[in-house]
Scaffold this motif. Structure first.
Motif, short mmCIF file in Angstrom:
data_model
loop_
_atom_site.label_atom_id
_atom_site.label_comp_id
_atom_site.label_asym_id
_atom_site.label_seq_id
_atom_site.Cartn_x
_atom_site.Cartn_y
_atom_site.Cartn_z
N ARG A 106 -10.12 -16.28 7.71
CA ARG A 106 -9.71 -17.16 8.83
C ARG A 106 -9.38 -16.37 10.11
N GLY A 107 -9.36 -14.98 9.88
CA GLY A 107 -9.04 -14.03 11.02
C GLY A 107 -7.50 -14.11 11.57
N PHE A 108 -7.31 -13.06 12.10
CA PHE A 108 -5.83 -12.89 12.64
C PHE A 108 -5.97 -12.01 13.85
N ASP A 109 -4.85 -12.02 14.47
CA ASP A 109 -4.67 -10.97 15.62
C ASP A 109 -4.12 -9.86 15.02
N ASP A 110 -4.60 -8.55 15.52
CA ASP A 110 -4.18 -7.32 14.92
C ASP A 110 -2.87 -7.05 15.28
N SER A 111 -2.41 -7.42 16.48
CA SER A 111 -1.05 -6.98 16.64
C SER A 111 -0.03 -7.83 16.14
N GLU A 112 -0.37 -9.35 15.89
CA GLU A 112 0.51 -10.10 15.28
C GLU A 112 0.75 -9.60 13.67
N LEU A 113 -0.45 -9.14 12.97
CA LEU A 113 -0.36 -8.89 11.69
C LEU A 113 0.50 -7.84 11.62
N PHE A 114 0.29 -6.65 12.36
CA PHE A 114 1.00 -5.61 12.56
C PHE A 114 2.54 -5.74 12.45
N MET A 136 -9.99 -2.46 4.10
CA MET A 136 -11.04 -1.63 4.66
C MET A 136 -12.30 -2.13 5.16
N SER A 137 -12.59 -3.31 4.65
CA SER A 137 -13.95 -3.96 5.34
C SER A 137 -13.49 -5.07 6.28
N TRP A 138 -12.14 -5.00 6.54
CA TRP A 138 -11.78 -6.05 7.73
C TRP A 138 -12.17 -5.47 8.90
N PRO A 139 -12.36 -6.34 10.12
CA PRO A 139 -12.56 -5.79 11.22
C PRO A 139 -11.53 -5.72 12.24
N VAL A 140 -10.77 -4.57 11.71
CA VAL A 140 -9.47 -4.27 12.20
C VAL A 140 -9.76 -2.97 13.27
N VAL A 141 -9.35 -3.61 14.53
CA VAL A 141 -9.34 -2.41 15.71
C VAL A 141 -8.05 -1.45 16.12
N LEU A 142 -7.08 -2.06 15.60
CA LEU A 142 -5.72 -1.58 16.03
C LEU A 142 -5.58 -0.43 14.67
N PRO A 143 -5.48 0.77 15.22
CA PRO A 143 -5.16 1.97 14.36
C PRO A 143 -3.94 1.82 13.49
N ASP A 144 -2.97 1.42 14.04
CA ASP A 144 -1.41 1.28 13.39
C ASP A 144 -1.61 0.41 12.27
N LEU A 145 -2.18 -0.77 12.54
CA LEU A 145 -2.43 -1.79 11.66
C LEU A 145 -3.30 -1.48 10.47
N ARG A 146 -4.34 -0.69 10.72
CA ARG A 146 -5.26 -0.30 9.62
C ARG A 146 -4.38 0.76 8.70
N SER A 147 -3.57 1.80 9.32
CA SER A 147 -2.68 2.59 8.43
C SER A 147 -1.66 1.78 7.69
N ARG A 148 -1.15 0.60 8.33
CA ARG A 148 -0.22 -0.32 7.24
C ARG A 148 -1.05 -0.88 6.23
N LEU A 149 -2.24 -1.27 6.37
CA LEU A 149 -3.01 -1.80 5.48
C LEU A 149 -3.46 -1.05 4.46
N LYS A 150 -3.65 0.44 4.77
CA LYS A 150 -3.78 1.29 3.61
C LYS A 150 -2.48 1.64 2.80
N ALA A 151 -1.52 1.44 3.37
CA ALA A 151 -0.23 1.66 2.49
C ALA A 151 0.11 0.33 1.63
#
Length: 237
Positions: A106-114, A136-151
């Protein structure tokens, strides 16, 4: 000539889309418990004692992610969200457990999910996300969001074994108020692609074909459907 016309009519009837809906039973008691889903079910049952406030269920189409999300939604009183611009999903997440299904499709806005994840963490809430792919396969651009998803806690639902596929086929027919002989189920499972999506396709085609012809679901009909689906797969490859 008459035989040719009858055959043509039958073929046309088999091609007609049927305006029928089949509501799947999605309660806790309706879940087919087997090894591929056991870890995910244990996570759902463990709520609210999750070690991390964000849990991500991943797995192939039809593996039971939505069913598990439905069970958790009822248990937790969770609200569905879609983190897009202007959706105010973070505001909802501050006051209630939330569910975000099919994140990678469905996709999402990086900032909104963060902001949703931050809201969940800050307010002691929970977020359940479902997706086919690991985050880790999602097209995430925002580094802070990627960090949150890793946790986040990620639980993968594996491909079904023959026993689970058989149970799924029986359940899919039961959702249509149809009973199918165990021998036909075994015949199908031994010859079909090993995936939940394939099981759904076989059952849907069998149901439509039997209804169009006004006949019972038989081994012969199952063989015809499996051969047809195999031929379609060969043409697509």
């Amino acid at each position: 000539m008459t035989e040719t016309l009858d055959k043509h009519k039958r073929q046309r009837a088999e091609q007609l889309p049927l305006a029928l809906t089949h509501d799947a039973a999605t309660g806790r008691e309706d879940l087919l418990v087997a090894a591929p889903v056991s870890a995910a079910l244990a996570m759902i049952d463990a709520w609210p004692d999750w070690k991390a406030p964000v849990v991500i269920l991943t797995g192939p189409a039809g593996c039971g992610k939505s069913h598990l999300a439905s069970i958790w939604r009822d248990k937790a009183g969770a609200i569905d969200i879609h983190p897009t611009r202007g959706a105010e999903a973070a505001t909802v997440a501050a006051t209630s457990p939330v569910v975000f299904e099919d994140a990678d499709r469905r996709g999402f806005d990086d900032s909104e999910l963060f902001h949703v994840i931050n809201s969940v963490r800050e307010n002691g809430r929970s977020l359940l996300i479902t997706a086919r792919l690991w985050p880790m396969s999602w097209p995430v651009v925002l580094p802070d969001l990627r960090s949150r998803l890793k946790a986040a806690t990620v639980v993968e639902i594996g491909e079904p074994d023959e026993d689970l596929l058989g149970q799924v086929i029986v359940k899919l027919f039961a959702d249509r108020q149809l009973h199918i002989d165990d021998r036909i189920v075994a015949y199908i499972v031994q010859r079909m692609e090993r995936s939940m999506e394939a099981a759904q396709g076989v059952v849907d085609r069998l149901d439509r074909l039997a209804l169009a012809r006004g006949t019972r679901i038989s081994r012969g009909l199952a063989a015809e459907v499996l051969e047809s689906l195999a031929g379609s797969a060969d043409r697509d490859s």
